[in-house]
Design a protein around this motif. Sequence first.
Motif, mmCIF file in Angstrom:
data_model
loop_
_atom_site.group_PDB
_atom_site.id
_atom_site.type_symbol
_atom_site.label_atom_id
_atom_site.label_comp_id
_atom_site.label_asym_id
_atom_site.label_seq_id
_atom_site.Cartn_x
_atom_site.Cartn_y
_atom_site.Cartn_z
ATOM 1 N N ARG A 76 38.676 26.847 48.934
ATOM 2 C CA ARG A 76 37.782 27.911 49.393
ATOM 3 C C ARG A 76 38.204 29.293 48.870
ATOM 4 N N ARG A 77 39.073 29.306 47.870
ATOM 5 C CA ARG A 77 39.575 30.562 47.297
ATOM 6 C C ARG A 77 39.151 30.644 45.839
ATOM 7 N N SER A 78 38.737 31.843 45.409
ATOM 8 C CA SER A 78 38.366 32.084 44.013
ATOM 9 C C SER A 78 38.973 33.403 43.559
ATOM 10 N N VAL A 79 39.487 33.408 42.345
ATOM 11 C CA VAL A 79 40.066 34.614 41.755
ATOM 12 C C VAL A 79 39.230 34.974 40.526
ATOM 13 N N PHE A 80 38.894 36.255 40.431
ATOM 14 C CA PHE A 80 38.051 36.760 39.347
ATOM 15 C C PHE A 80 38.742 37.919 38.660
ATOM 16 N N LEU A 81 38.459 38.072 37.373
ATOM 17 C CA LEU A 81 38.965 39.207 36.608
ATOM 18 C C LEU A 81 37.828 40.160 36.290
ATOM 19 N N LEU A 82 38.138 41.446 36.246
ATOM 20 C CA LEU A 82 37.250 42.438 35.660
ATOM 21 C C LEU A 82 37.782 42.676 34.262
ATOM 22 N N LYS A 83 36.893 42.549 33.271
ATOM 23 C CA LYS A 83 37.331 42.720 31.882
ATOM 24 C C LYS A 83 36.455 43.737 31.159
ATOM 25 N N ASP A 84 37.095 44.458 30.265
ATOM 26 C CA ASP A 84 36.420 45.316 29.293
ATOM 27 C C ASP A 84 36.657 44.615 27.964
ATOM 28 N N GLU A 93 39.660 38.701 44.743
ATOM 29 C CA GLU A 93 39.838 37.343 45.265
ATOM 30 C C GLU A 93 38.916 37.168 46.468
ATOM 31 N N PHE A 94 38.153 36.087 46.456
ATOM 32 C CA PHE A 94 37.312 35.724 47.599
ATOM 33 C C PHE A 94 37.954 34.573 48.356
ATOM 34 N N GLU A 95 37.872 34.628 49.680
ATOM 35 C CA GLU A 95 38.220 33.508 50.552
ATOM 36 C C GLU A 95 36.965 33.165 51.340
ATOM 37 N N LEU A 96 36.497 31.941 51.225
ATOM 38 C CA LEU A 96 35.385 31.488 52.053
ATOM 39 C C LEU A 96 35.961 31.050 53.380
ATOM 40 N N GLN A 97 35.521 31.695 54.442
ATOM 41 C CA GLN A 97 36.062 31.447 55.766
ATOM 42 C C GLN A 97 35.011 30.789 56.650
ATOM 43 N N GLN A 125 29.247 45.400 42.225
ATOM 44 C CA GLN A 125 29.036 44.082 41.613
ATOM 45 C C GLN A 125 29.759 42.984 42.395
ATOM 46 N N VAL A 126 30.938 43.284 42.906
ATOM 47 C CA VAL A 126 31.689 42.308 43.702
ATOM 48 C C VAL A 126 30.947 42.008 45.004
ATOM 49 N N VAL A 127 30.444 43.031 45.664
ATOM 50 C CA VAL A 127 29.689 42.830 46.906
ATOM 51 C C VAL A 127 28.415 42.041 46.619
#
Length: 184
Positions: A76-84, A93-97, A125-127
């Motif tokens: 239930r965890r995801s990690v994302f990068l912001l890239k240029d 990082e999102f946690e689905l609770q 964008q994250v929201v």
Amino acid sequence: MEPVSRVVVDVTFLEMLHPPKLQAPDFLPGWHIELLKTPSVALYRKLHEWVGRNHCWWMRQVKSDLELERILREPRRSVFLLKDKDEIRGFFEFELQPHKTVNLAYFGLVPEAIGRGIGKIFLAQVVKLAWSGNPRRVTVNTCTADHARALTSYLSIGFRIVGVIREDWDIPLRLNIPIPQHLV
């Protein structure tokens, strides 16, 4: 007993019960969010050091590689990068609770990206991404060790404060984390 720096912080808990009314602005050309399908412990440590060093992000840094591996493999965890283009400029990082809640567990820019006007776009964008799965609510917390504009940014996009607690942190000196002057 390990030598530590004692820091007292106020942790503010926030929630959003509806997506923001305003549409998220588009990223500048070349900027994008990328899901890390199988984040390595080494990269995860580097991200926490790079993004969080000046904001006392110590809680993941004290964990063993095995503990971090377990955290990163939580379904239930995801990690994302912001890239240029190909350069990492931030991560989150999102946690689905339970109860259809998405928690924004970590969010930040690398120091070189701060002050370039990307933070508001990144947060919007994250929201937007958090709401794409139709949760009931989105949560985040921040503290007085975080960037000075963190709380204001969360409030301006539509989060509301649901609580504040004071915590005593014992940050191990071995981590070599600078303590922000306003917390000394």
